[in-house]
Write an enzyme that holds these catalytic residues in place. Structure first.
Site, PDB file in Angstrom:
ATOM      1  N   GLY A  52       0.840  -1.188   0.000  1.00  0.00           N
ATOM      2  CA  GLY A  52       0.000   0.000   0.000  1.00  0.00           C
ATOM      3  C   GLY A  52       0.876   1.238   0.000  1.00  0.00           C
ATOM      4  N   GLN A  57       3.125  10.035   0.960  1.00  0.00           N
ATOM      5  CA  GLN A  57       4.405   9.337   1.067  1.00  0.00           C
ATOM      6  C   GLN A  57       5.321   9.592  -0.123  1.00  0.00           C
ATOM      7  OE1 GLN A  57       2.441   5.366   2.102  1.00  0.00           O
ATOM      8  NE2 GLN A  57       4.335   5.284   3.282  1.00  0.00           N
ATOM      9  N   CYS A 104       5.921   0.613   8.016  1.00  0.00           N
ATOM     10  CA  CYS A 104       5.568   1.691   7.095  1.00  0.00           C
ATOM     11  C   CYS A 104       6.804   2.058   6.288  1.00  0.00           C
ATOM     12  CB  CYS A 104       5.069   2.901   7.880  1.00  0.00           C
ATOM     13  SG  CYS A 104       4.613   4.284   6.826  1.00  0.00           S
ATOM     14  N   LEU A 105       6.586   2.255   4.991  1.00  0.00           N
ATOM     15  CA  LEU A 105       7.706   2.615   4.112  1.00  0.00           C
ATOM     16  C   LEU A 105       8.308   3.963   4.506  1.00  0.00           C
ATOM     17  CD1 LEU A 105       6.084   1.532   0.738  1.00  0.00           C
ATOM     18  CD2 LEU A 105       7.836   0.303   2.010  1.00  0.00           C
ATOM     19  N   HIS A 146      -4.477   1.841   7.472  1.00  0.00           N
ATOM     20  CA  HIS A 146      -3.125   2.428   7.550  1.00  0.00           C
ATOM     21  C   HIS A 146      -2.966   3.532   6.498  1.00  0.00           C
ATOM     22  CE1 HIS A 146       1.393   1.981   8.140  1.00  0.00           C
ATOM     23  NE2 HIS A 146       1.324   2.642   7.007  1.00  0.00           N
ATOM     24  N   GLU A 147      -3.429   3.267   5.278  1.00  0.00           N
ATOM     25  CA  GLU A 147      -3.243   4.247   4.190  1.00  0.00           C
ATOM     26  C   GLU A 147      -4.121   5.489   4.396  1.00  0.00           C
ATOM     27  OE1 GLU A 147      -0.666   3.770   2.602  1.00  0.00           O
ATOM     28  OE2 GLU A 147      -0.482   1.626   2.958  1.00  0.00           O
ATOM     29  N   HIS A 150      -2.615   7.876   6.694  1.00  0.00           N
ATOM     30  CA  HIS A 150      -1.592   8.728   6.069  1.00  0.00           C
ATOM     31  C   HIS A 150      -2.205  10.029   5.521  1.00  0.00           C
ATOM     32  CE1 HIS A 150       2.256   6.711   6.113  1.00  0.00           C
ATOM     33  NE2 HIS A 150       1.757   5.571   5.689  1.00  0.00           N
TER      34      HIS A 150
HETATM   35 NI    NI Z   1       2.711   3.705   5.787  1.00  0.00          NI
END
Ligand code: NI
Length: 175
Positions: A52, A57, A104-105, A146-147, A150
């Site tokens: 995702g 991000q 998380c990236l 989660h997304e 963000h």
């Molecule tokens: Ni994330």
């Protein structure tokens, strides 16, 4: 289909970049810049690899997420499904909460236990600006939560019951 918008990888920004803490703007223009952003986000998510990615991000403060994960991951060899959602909203967040390990990236080398609704219904727009409704359960529901966080400047570290530095991050924890 002819590819009108050549894909390009974008850099995934990391904490403490303040863009990650902003409330992102609603998508109102589904023109070529938006389409290029969608393509780039898909390629960037696959390249990381992750399951995702939210537009903030990649340093774009717009309410757009991409997710690629099986609809039912309990089915053996289930193929991942690609979801592209602009302006996502939760119509339902089930009261049954489940704990799971998230990463998380944008927050490298950290994992945490996060409680999420086990079932959600998301409404939003597809990449052409058409209304869509998605029913998600289990890990897919977690990825969506989660997304969408963000888009509101919320990171999993804000919700985590405990955080730790892992030896290894699993593919489905990369969101
Ligand atoms: Ni994330």
């Amino acid at each position: 289909m002819e590819k009108k918008y050549p894909m390009a990888l974008r850099d995934v920004i990391k904490l403490p970049n303040p863009v990650l803490r902003r409330k992102a703007h609603k998508v109102t223009d589904f023109g070529s810049d938006f389409q290029a952003c969608v393509e780039d986000m898909i390629e960037t998510m696959r390249n990381e690899p992750g399951v995702g990615l939210a537009a903030p991000q990649v340093n774009i403060s717009q309410r757009l997420i991409v997710v690629e994960y099986p609809e039912d991951d309990e089915i053996e060899d289930a193929l991942p499904k690609l979801f592209i959602v602009a302006n996502p909203e939760f119509n339902l967040m089930s009261k049954d909460l489940v704990k799971g390990t998230e990463g998380c990236l944008s927050v490298p080398n950290l994992l945490g236990q996060v409680e999420r609704s086990n079932e959600v219904i998301i409404t939003g727009l597809d990449r052409r600006g058409k209304k869509q409704t998605i029913h998600a359960r289990g890990w897919l529901a977690r990825i969506f939560q989660h997304e969408v966080d963000h888009l509101n400047g919320v990171l999993f570290v804000d919700r985590a019951l405990e955080l730790y530095q892992p030896e290894e991050v699993q593919a489905n924890e990369r969101v």
